[in-house]
Design a protein around this motif. Structure first.
Motif: not given
Length: 395
Positions: A135-141, A150-158, A174-180
């Motif tokens: 469910g985390a948001l992963v961004e590529l810069y 993209e939003i990570v799938d329910n198994q955590g893969y991206f 690669v930046k990952v963000r979920k909640d805080d």
């Protein structure tokens, strides 16, 4: 209590006292300095009292007061520094510690598992993949510019797909963000290895010809293109041995480019600098063409005015002298109304080298005017005529 145990107790107390003194020696010294200063101040104020020792009575009250105040102040400074050291925060836990690295922050934040380096396939395609919290948001810069997210799938893969140019290395974030919670990881993307095509050719040509054959070698079957000023002159394929040749125009100096291309290899371009060198015949023809006729009357009037100019004249050799590899001639360059050479209209010619000419030969002289030339005749007359340094002398 027996004497035996009394001795042990006394010894223990002595050891404890020494340990306390050692442990608090700075405090004891600071208090002693402060107390000594206070004592001197009181002694100065009540010098006549019986409790003041005799040594203190030897000093004036002002001396005791001044000394006491200074020593008390030093004691206060000493005690203050001890208080600050004792009650200040531990340096190990202070804010002076260096900032935490991205990896250290990541260890305290959202977890991310991803390789440090990804390599492209032969087509330049790169797949970047990893794992983090579902469910985390992963961004590529790349260079602070967002490439994909993209939003990570329910198994955590991206995963992401990017293109990489041949023979390049690029850095991405690669930046990952979920909640805080956040995390960041730097990765390297390596492009496919693509070797440059071989191209061997002479890049510096000097020629006296108007057309020159250019030969070279490259990869067999490669397409070789010849250009001049970005204009395609010719294009052909190298033979089975990688050889090729072109006939290039070289009537004047110029720069040509030669490009060899073949699928699966990087193109290679060479610049060919052509210097058109004049042949001896061309140099002679150009020099002769640059020489001009000047009427003898104008030239005789002021030879120095024409010094340095190229000059052409035809006339009869009146006198010729040779020696030490040099030739000197007196040449009549005009004819009278009867068609005879006028012996008064003469130029004095010098020439580096010898010739087959003799007196009374009619020749054409090409050279440079040197100005006035003065010589003494056989009769002893001083004569001044135009002087010419000849480059070429022809019949």
């Amino acid at each position: 209590m027996s004497k035996k145990y009394s001795g042990i107790v006394v010894g223990g107390l002595i050891v404890l006292a020494i340990a306390l003194i050692v442990a608090f020696i700075k405090w004891i010294l600071a208090i002693a300095v402060f107390g000594g200063g206070i004592f001197l101040v009181l002694a100065g104020m009540q010098q006549q009292n019986n409790w003041v020792p005799q040594w203190a009575k030897k000093f004036s009250p002002g001396t005791l007061l001044t000394s006491g105040i200074l020593i008390s102040f030093l004691g206060i400074v000493f005690l203050s520094s001890l208080f600050v050291s004792a009650f200040s925060p531990d340096e190990k836990n202070s804010s002076s510690q260096p900032p935490k690295t991205v990896e250290e922050l990541n260890s305290e934040a959202i977890p991310i598992k991803i390789a440090d380096k990804f390599e492209a396939d032969e087509n330049g395609q790169v797949k970047i993949y990893g794992k983090t919290e579902p469910g985390a948001l992963v961004e590529l810069y790349q260079s602070s510019s967002s490439v994909a997210n993209e939003i990570v799938d329910n198994q955590g893969y991206f995963s992401f797909e990017v293109d990489a140019d041949p023979n390049t290395t690029s850095e991405y974030q690669v930046k990952v963000r979920k909640d805080d919670k956040t995390a960041e990881k730097r990765i390297v993307v390596v492009g496919p290895t693509n070797h440059a095509i071989q191209l061997v050719v002479d890049t510096s040509i000097k020629t006296t010809k108007d057309q020159t054959t250019l030969e070279g070698t490259t990869e067999p079957g490669a397409k070789v293109t010849l250009r001049l000023d970005n204009k395609v002159l010719a294009s052909k394929k190298a033979d089975s041995n990688g050889k090729f040749e072109f006939t290039i125009p070289t009537s004047k100096s110029g720069s040509f480019t030669l490009t060899s291309e073949k699928e699966g290899l990087n193109a290679n371009t060479a610049t060919i600098e052509v210097e058109r060198v004049l042949s001896a015949a061309e140099k002679k023809a150009r020099y002769k063409k640059s020489c001009k006729n000047i009427s003898y009357k104008r030239l005789k009037k002021n030879p120095d005015q024409y010094a340095g100019e190229r000059y052409k004249a035809r006339g009869k050799i009146l006198q010729i002298m040779e020696g030490l590899g040099q030739t000197e001639m007196r040449i009549a360059v005009t004819k009278d109304s009867w068609g005879y050479w006028n012996y008064d209209d003469v130029i004095y010619v010098t020439y580096d080298g010898t010739t087959d000419f003799v007196e009374e030969d009619v020749v054409t002289v090409y050279g440079e005017i040197t100005g006035s030339y003065t010589y003494t005749s056989i009769a002893g007359w001083t004569i001044t005529v135009p002087g010419v340094n000849a480059k070429y002398i022809e019949k």
